[in-house]
Structure formats: structure tokens, C-alpha cells
Design a protein around this motif. Structure first.
Motif, PDB file in Angstrom:
ATOM      1  N   UNK A   1       0.749  -1.274   0.013  1.00 52.07           N
ATOM      2  CA  UNK A   1       0.456   0.583  -0.063  1.00 52.07           C
ATOM      3  C   UNK A   1       0.972   1.044  -0.142  1.00 52.07           C
ATOM      4  N   UNK A   2       2.331   1.099  -0.160  1.00 55.92           N
ATOM      5  CA  UNK A   2       2.946   2.022   0.165  1.00 55.92           C
ATOM      6  C   UNK A   2       3.372   2.608  -1.308  1.00 55.92           C
ATOM      7  N   UNK A   3       2.553   3.854  -2.242  1.00 56.53           N
ATOM      8  CA  UNK A   3       3.517   3.945  -3.509  1.00 56.53           C
ATOM      9  C   UNK A   3       4.406   5.311  -3.518  1.00 56.53           C
ATOM     10  N   UNK A   4       5.007   5.630  -4.600  1.00 63.76           N
ATOM     11  CA  UNK A   4       5.826   6.457  -4.942  1.00 63.76           C
ATOM     12  C   UNK A   4       6.193   7.662  -3.545  1.00 63.76           C
ATOM     13  N   UNK A   5       4.952   8.276  -3.341  1.00 68.63           N
ATOM     14  CA  UNK A   5       4.775   9.439  -2.739  1.00 68.63           C
ATOM     15  C   UNK A   5       5.588   9.249  -1.939  1.00 68.63           C
ATOM     16  N   UNK A   6       4.650   8.473  -0.945  1.00 62.19           N
ATOM     17  CA  UNK A   6       4.563   7.892   0.370  1.00 62.19           C
ATOM     18  C   UNK A   6       6.149   7.438   1.350  1.00 62.19           C
ATOM     19  N   UNK A   7       6.373   6.681   0.094  1.00 62.83           N
ATOM     20  CA  UNK A   7       7.765   5.824   0.019  1.00 62.83           C
ATOM     21  C   UNK A   7       9.016   6.932   0.291  1.00 62.83           C
ATOM     22  N   UNK A   8       8.830   7.907  -1.055  1.00 58.85           N
ATOM     23  CA  UNK A   8       9.850   9.349  -0.496  1.00 58.85           C
ATOM     24  C   UNK A   8       9.407  10.188   0.919  1.00 58.85           C
ATOM     25  N   UNK A   9       8.218  10.138   1.274  1.00 57.44           N
ATOM     26  CA  UNK A   9       8.295  11.423   2.249  1.00 57.44           C
ATOM     27  C   UNK A   9       8.709  10.030   3.156  1.00 57.44           C
ATOM     28  N   UNK A  10       8.731   8.781   3.255  1.00 53.34           N
ATOM     29  CA  UNK A  10       8.806   8.295   4.674  1.00 53.34           C
ATOM     30  C   UNK A  10      10.453   8.123   4.909  1.00 53.34           C
ATOM     31  N   UNK A  11      11.573   7.685   3.442  1.00 47.90           N
ATOM     32  CA  UNK A  11      12.529   8.035   3.232  1.00 47.90           C
ATOM     33  C   UNK A  11      13.001   9.408   4.106  1.00 47.90           C
ATOM     34  N   UNK A  12      11.913  10.062   3.031  1.00 50.63           N
ATOM     35  CA  UNK A  12      12.155  11.614   3.704  1.00 50.63           C
ATOM     36  C   UNK A  12      12.514  12.180   5.017  1.00 50.63           C
TER      37      UNK A  12
END
Length: 422
Positions: A131-142
Motif C-alpha cells: 500500500x506504499x506508492x511513490x510519494x509515501x515511500x519518498x515521504x517516509x524515507x525523507x
């Protein structure tokens, strides 16, 4: 897409509400799948701890109210039961909120580090559930990187702000290397458990737990590789302890001056740190009069805690500045995504022009034309093709008085035009 963070925490809701909206680990993957399948929800992650339940979503067209409705329905709650406790943070506010949570700025104990691990677990669960896409993935890593930066660049987690943490910090000040020392912990309640955890994380060599109920002491000691004794066995083991930390509910002192004096002699006067965090006190005040005994009470620790809170609050101000900068960086990345389609289209058209001109040049070369003339003509044709449409549009903008488009063109192509030509 809209980012949305919403939920409840220890600041907005009592425990009776937090209990009702918690997601148990076994049902979390199912809840994530159900939420991400909800109309308009493209990405989702759920953070559920004893102090907070938060949902982080990427929305396409869905109204945030639709997601809140799913949340209520999943937990079987009416709007009037839960809505007064819910906070919602869209877009930029959602990014700031996640960074603050991961950095310990929104925690019950300012700067506590456990929340970062819990957020990483939430990300891992959502990633495994798909359920993690490109934007949430980037947000979590950030978020993880920013939390690390806050830990590295500020003293947000360095100062003790709990009795247990303060007691262990005191131990580290007196014994720089805890791996060479033994700690006797008297009691087996929550405070002693926290003390044991802090000591273990700081590399203590041995933990001995003494308690009225030996079974409870054994369960705690076993968790940290130690061993348990009954309270009446303390005299036989006291001389082994370099650190004694006591927190029981006893109405009478457990360690008297005579018992401690005998232990000091058996230790050949090697010093002992004793921390009494019980009320009423577990250690007779007269023990502090003995040579080689350093006795501290809960009041002494309070001074350490107050100083720690002041230090963390100062660090929190620095952390907020870091977070504001990093929120701006992430939102810049989000905005840049809007240009991707335009950039792709522009590059595609430019490459098509290149291929057309290049193919013509290759035919000329195969026909035996002069190489220098072919290359010169290729460059002229490619330049004309690439600049024709922009020049037409700029001329038309000038004719129509759309000067803002000309300003944009100068910025876009980084053009330096002499003032007398403007």
C-alpha cells in the motif's frame, strides 16, 4: 494527489478512546488493504501505538471525509464518539506532522527515540502489504533522514527527562564504562524495568533483580540476561553491586546502615553508587554518611531531570528549524512532479526532431556528400527546428502584450538581455 495525515494521540484523546481506535498488529495488513482499496485512496500507511493512532494517505480525488468515514466504520464508532478527538493535516501540514512525530517532538516524553522505530515498523508493514506508492515511500524515507539529522545535529535525546533515565545517566557519569560493573535493582515495577532496560542498552555487565515476589524478579532479570534473588538474600549479594537502584512500595527501609557498612568492608572500600527513587525511601538516610557510598534520592534526580527538560526544549527549537527547512525541500519535490509530464513531452518532441535531422544527415553521408557540409547543415536544421515554435509563441506573446510569458521565457532559457534592448 493530496497528502493526508489524521488520527488521535495522547494530547487529544483519553486512553479509553485511544484503546478503541488502535489497530492490532494481526489486523493491520487487512486494514491497509481495505483502506487502499477505498475509492480515491492511492497509498496508505498506519501507525498505531499506545499513545497514538495515525493514518497517512495519498488521495487522488477522494474527499478526506470519506477516509474519516472508513476509519469510523472500521472501528464501529459514531462521529460524535471520535470526531472531537481527531486532527487532520493536509499536504504541507501532513509532511511537517510526520517529521515532528518521527523526531520525538510530538511525544509524551519530548525527544524519546522509540517513536522512530515504531514509524519504521509502520512503513515496513505498509510496504509489505503493497500500500506504499511513490510519494509515501519518498515521504517516509525523507522522514527517517530528517529524524536522524535531528538526533545528530541537536541534543534532543541526550538529556535525562525521566527518573529511570536520570538514574542511569548518573551511573554513567560515575562509571564511564558500565560493561565492567554490576547493578543490583531492588523492586520489579515499571520504573525498575525502565532502569534495567537503560542499563542493558548502555552495556552493563550484570543485572541482579531483588524483589519480594521472586517469580516477578526472575521474569524481569531473564529479559536482560541477569538473575533474581529474594529481598532477604540481599545481604549475601550486596557486596557484588557497584550500582544499587531501588524502587519498591515498602513502608520501611530495605537497606540499613549496618547492612551497607558490612558490604563496603567486604568490597575493600570500592565505591558504590546508590540511587533511592522510592517514596517512602528504601535506603536509610544514614547510609549516605558512610565513606565510599554515593547516595542520591529522588529529589536529587529531579534537579537532573529539570535540567534535562530545559536542554531538550532548547534542542527542540533547533529541531523545529531543521524540520521547517526539510518540509520546504519535500514540498519542492512534490511540486516538481507536476512538471514531469511536460518535461517528458518536450524531450520526446526534441528527440523526434533530432532523429529526423540525423536520419537526413546520414543519408547525405552515405551518398558521399562532404562531411563538414553535412554536419553544418545538421546543426542549422536542428537549431531551426528546436527554436521555431518557441520563437513563434514569444512573438505572438509580444504582439498580445503578454509580457509575463516573455519574462518566463527569459527565466526558462536563462537569457541575459541588455537593458537597452528591453
Amino acid at each position: 494527489m493530496t497528502l493526508l495525515a489524521f488520527g488521535i494521540n495522547h494530547k487529544t484523546a483519553p486512553v479509553k478512546i485511544r484503546e478503541r481506535v488502535a489497530f492490532c498488529p494481526e489486523k493491520l495488513p487487512e486494514a491497509l488493504q481495505e483502506l487502499s482499496a477505498h475509492n480515491g485512496v492511492s497509498e496508505a500507511a498506519i501507525l498505531s501505538t499506545c499513545n497514538r493512532t495515525e493514518l497517512y494517505c495519498g488521495l487522488d480525488d477522494s474527499d478526506p471525509e470519506a477516509v474519516l468515514s472508513w476509519f469510523r466504520k472500521f472501528h464501529g464508532l459514531d462521529a460524535k464518539e471520535v470526531d472531537p478527538y481527531i486532527y487532520t493535516h493536509p499536504d504541507r501540514m501532513a509532511v511537517r506532522h510526520m517529521l515532528r512525530v518521527a523526531s520525538g517532538l510530538d511525544s509524551l516524553v519530548l525527544g524519546e527515540p522509540q517513536i522512530l522505530g515504531q514509524m519504521k515498523s509502520a512503513y515496513s508493514t505498509a510496504h509489505d502489504a503493497g500500500t506504499i506508492g511513490r510519494k509515501l515511500n519518498r515521504l517516509f524515507q525523507h522522514t527517517f533522514l530528517v529524524a536522524k539529522q535531528v538526533r545528530t545535529d541537536t541534543a534532543i535525546g541526550a538529556s535525562p527527562v525521566s527518573v529511570a533515565f536520570a538514574a542511569v545517566s548518573l551511573s554513567r557519569q560515575i562509571y564511564s564504562d558500565l560493561s565492567e560493573h554490576t547493578a543490583l535493582l531492588i523492586g520489579a515495577g515499571e520504573t525498575i524495568e525502565l532502569v534495567a532496560r537503560h542499563l542493558y542498552e548502555n552495556g552493563i555487565r550484570q543485572i541482579v533483580v531483588a524483589n519480594r515476589t521472586v517469580e516477578k524478579a526472575h521474569a524481569l532479570a531473564a529479559e536482560f540476561g541477569g538473575y533474581a534473588i529474594a529481598l532477604n538474600e540481599i545481604p549475601a549479594h550486596l557486596a557484588e553491586a557497584d550500582i544499587v537502584i531501588s524502587s519498591t512500595g515498602s513502608q520501611l527501609p530495605i537497606l540499613g546502615k549496618g547492612m551497607v557498612e558490612s558490604a563496603v568492608k567486604a568490597r575493600k572500600h570500592r565505591p558504590v553508587l546508590m540511587v533511592d527513587i522510592a517514596v517512602p525511601r528504601d535506603i536509610e538516610p544514614e547510609v549516605g554518611e558512610l565513606d565510599d557510598i554515593y547516595l542520591y534520592t529522588v529529589d536529587d534526580l529531579q534537579e537532573i531531570i529539570d535540567e534535562g527538560l530545559r536542554s531538550r526544549q532548547e534542542a527542540a527549537q533547533q529541531a523545529e528549524e531543521i524540520i521547517e527547512t526539510q518540509v520546504a525541500h519535500f514540498m519542492g519535490w512534490m511540486r516538481s512532479l507536476q512538471a514531469v509530464a511536460t518535461i517528458r513531452s518536450y524531450r520526446g518532441r526534441s528527440e523526434a526532431m533530432r532523429d529526423e535531422v540525423l536520419e537526413h544527415a546520414m543519408r547525405q553521408l552515405r551518398a558521399g556528400h562532404d562531411t563538414e557540409e553535412v554536419i553544418t547543415e545538421l546543426a542549422r536544421q536542428l537549431t531551426n527546428k528546436l527554436t521555431h515554435e518557441p520563437c513563434v509563441q514569444m512573438k505572438q506573446a509580444g504582439y498580445e502584450g503578454r509580457l509575463e510569458l516573455l519574462d518566463t521565457a527569459r527565466e526558462l532559457f536563462n537569457l541575459k538581455i541588455p537593458e537597452d534592448n528591453l
